[in-house]
Write a protein that holds these residues in place. Structure first.
Motif, short mmCIF file in Angstrom:
data_model
loop_
_atom_site.label_atom_id
_atom_site.label_comp_id
_atom_site.label_asym_id
_atom_site.label_seq_id
_atom_site.Cartn_x
_atom_site.Cartn_y
_atom_site.Cartn_z
N GLY A 124 -4.70 0.57 0.16
CA GLY A 124 -4.42 0.45 -1.27
C GLY A 124 -3.22 -0.40 -1.60
O GLY A 124 -2.65 -0.26 -2.69
N THR A 125 -2.84 -1.32 -0.72
CA THR A 125 -1.61 -2.09 -0.93
C THR A 125 -1.81 -3.28 -1.85
O THR A 125 -0.82 -3.95 -2.19
N SER A 126 -3.03 -3.58 -2.27
CA SER A 126 -3.26 -4.76 -3.11
C SER A 126 -3.30 -4.43 -4.60
O SER A 126 -3.76 -5.25 -5.40
N ALA A 127 -2.82 -3.27 -4.97
CA ALA A 127 -2.68 -2.89 -6.38
C ALA A 127 -1.67 -1.75 -6.46
O ALA A 127 -1.47 -1.03 -5.49
N ALA A 128 -1.05 -1.61 -7.61
CA ALA A 128 -0.13 -0.50 -7.84
C ALA A 128 0.08 -0.33 -9.34
O ALA A 128 0.35 -1.32 -10.04
#
Length: 609
Positions: free
Chosen positions: A153-157
């Motif tokens: 999930g590192t490509s959105a926050a």
């Protein structure tokens, strides 16, 4: 004390000044002073940029700033965006074209796909520079997305600014490339330059289908080039050509100070080394990569099929026989991909090969199949098929349309590039909601005759808990010496060089994006699945204590991630992080330097900041 525990003790919290390691503490203190930033800002906070300031950023990037909203927000039959998303939910190209969506929809008790607040749809390096400077000045949480394939999930926050490089996808070939600063010191080599938003199908189409050469990339066609290289980078044929990061010659990187750096072994060599397997998004924003290309073999091919044993004891024997066959016949640069092992006493073959004719590949498998047919308690469940094709057509969508249409799933949207296809076997991953996932490198010593029965017994025990697969191309033992040497000169865990395979086990369910109608995941089942997945991994990795894990394909809950992902390379990575991003602008959970921040990357934990 186990080796992994020793590594953990040595490497835990290496960026913190009170860490136990004096060497690491001195490295920290030797760096420049850290700014006093205690937390990043969110919408509604006093420091959140005003509309005027956002408009200034929009002007600076040529109007390519957009507020993000999920297409499933306020979903209804009248909402055209929502209906299109539902219709395209299993199309990875569609998901990649939506900056508000991710290729994985979430992970049970870990993360759920929520869009960033704003995105810069970068088309130039200067767009990236403007976004980096804006995030630094306004203390924003910054996220970088290219392919968007992150299981973690590192490509959105939420509440972040996203640098979205999808439209930076140019690919150009070089007959004779020399890195900057290497003139007169290095011999020119054939290479390819790829912008960071390109997918591997874009690179393969240019380099192999049209160019007649080979570049080491990922197995899944929609994976982003930049993300794969920065995480290490294994593909189907890595057993011959090494890791993608090991084939990196040069990169353009925007660092936290907003500078554009062209890095290679001559210029900023530590940053160059760090982005070769140090994990994406932690050291800077990569905007262009140049990779070595190789002579293309005459043929690529595949072997598919399944063998079933009639009893548990027969299956135990089949596992031992299969692993001996792998060691004696397949443990070499010609073979890659995987064999799957399941609780229903089935061995499923999904192997690929390079540089062999179909007849040669069939001859390799003849003894195996003869032994299967000779036993009354082993049976061929699915016919074992050996297929070879000209290597130039391996990623040629038109060739597959004509000869093997069921092997691919094209992007069927109007106007989609004809080369955009995904392997049919990868379609199940699209939009998946992960229940659990584990990986671990298995050392080649386990193939020794004195160890092999121990390995196969552990494999049998693991298969009673959950299914798993051995990805032989993701362990570099057995590769040519030059491929191993190039891959060793990266930040990736050195254990990968001595591993004959990467063990992977996991489970998932259908897409479950927030707001998506009827997509509430069954968390009770997910948790039960996770427990079984963990038991499977623990049973198998019991014969490989201290085995590292591949950062791109790993457990979200990895407890000793510094040692697992990077091993003895982590202190060196931490030093590079301290040098090029001293204030921690770039944050990735379980990425280099993330110990100093809260899980969401908004609050600094380190004392005396």
């Amino acid at each position: 004390m186990h080796r992994r525990d020793l590594l953990k003790a040595a490497l835990t919290l290496p960026l913190l000044p009170w860490a136990l390691s004096p060497t690491v503490a001195r490295a920290w203190e030797a760096g420049p002073a850290v700014a006093g930033l205690r937390s990043r800002v969110r919408p509604g906070d006093a420091g959140w940029p005003t509309s005027t300031q956002w408009n200034q950023l929009k002007d600076a990037v040529g109007g390519r700033l957009q507020a993000l909203h999920s297409p499933f927000e306020a979903c209804s039959a009248q909402n055209a965006a929502c209906q299109e998303a539902l219709a395209q939910i299993k199309n990875p190209y569609y998901l990649g074209d939506q900056p508000a969506l991710t290729q994985t929809s979430g992970w049970a008790d870990a993360w759920t796909s929520h869009p960033s607040a704003y995105a810069v749809a970068a088309e130039t390096t200067q767009d990236v520079v403007a976004a980096v400077n804006f995030a630094r000045r306004h203390h924003l949480r910054l996220v970088v997305k290219g392919g968007g394939h992150s299981y973690q999930g590192t490509s959105a926050a939420p509440d972040s600014l996203l640098i979205w490089t999808r439209h930076m996808n140019a690919v150009s070939l070089h007959d004779a490339f020399v890195p900057q600063g290497g003139e007169g010191r290095e011999a020119p080599v054939p290479a390819v330059s790829v912008q960071s938003g390109a997918m591997w199908i874009d690179a393969y189409n240019a380099v192999t289908t049209r160019g007649g050469r080979y570049v080491q990339g990922g197995g899944c066609t929609t994976v982003g080039v930049a993300g794969l290289v920065q995480s290490g980078g294994f593909g189907s044929f890595s057993k011959n050509f090494g890791s993608a990061s090991g084939n990196l010659l040069e990169a353009e990187v925007v660092t936290a100070d907003g500078k554009v750096r062209v890095v290679n072994q001559h210029q900023d060599p530590e940053l160059f080394w760090g982005i070769k397997g140090g994990g994406g998004g932690s050291l800077g924003v990569v905007t262009r990569l140049t990779l070595r290309t190789h002579d293309l073999p005459d043929t690529f091919g595949a072997v598919f099929g399944a063998i079933k044993a009639d009893s548990d004891e027969a299956y135990r024997a089949l596992l031992a026989f299969t692993m001996r066959f792998y060691r004696d016949a397949l443990f070499n640069p010609h073979w890659g991909e995987q064999i799957q092992f399941r609780g229903n006493n089935i061995v499923k073959l999904s192997m690929v090969f390079q540089g062999l004719s179909q007849q040669q590949a069939e001859q390799v498998w003849t003894p195996y199949l003869a032994a299967v047919r000779a036993r009354h308690d082993w049976h061929i469940q699915d016919d074992v098929k050996v297929l070879a094709l000209p290597a130039r057509h391996f990623w040629d969508a038109d060739f597959f349309r004509a000869h093997f249409p069921d092997a691919i799933v094209p992007d069927r949207r109007e106007g989609a590039p004809r080369e955009h296809m995904v392997w049919a076997g990868d379609e199940g991953q699209v939009g998946q909601f992960i229940h659990g996932y584990r990986s671990g490198w298995l050392p080649q010593s386990l193939l020794d005759e004195r160890q092999l029965d121990r390995l196969s017994n552990a494999m049998f025990d693991a298969s009673r808990r959950w299914g798993f697969s051995l990805h032989f191309n993701k362990g570099l033992a057995g590769a040519p010496a030059d491929a191993i040497a190039r891959s060793r000169d990266t930040a990736m865990n050195p254990g990968a060089m001595d591993a004959f395979a990467l063990m992977i086990t996991g489970g998932e369910s259908d897409p479950a994006f927030p707001g998506m109608p009827g997509a509430e995941p069954n968390l009770d089942k997910a948790r039960k699945d996770k427990a079984a997945i963990d038991r499977c991994a623990d049973a198998l990795l019991g014969v490989a204590p201290g085995a590292g894990s591949y950062v791109s394909e790993s457990d979200y809950f990895e407890g000793d991630w510094q040692a697992s992902f990077w091993g003895a390379n982590y202190p060196r990575l931490a030093t590079a992080k301290r040098r090029y991003d001293p204030d921690g602008l770039f944050f990735v959970r379980h990425g280099v330097g993330s110990e100093g921040w809260s899980e969401d990357g908004f609050t600094r934990l380190r004392q005396n900041a």
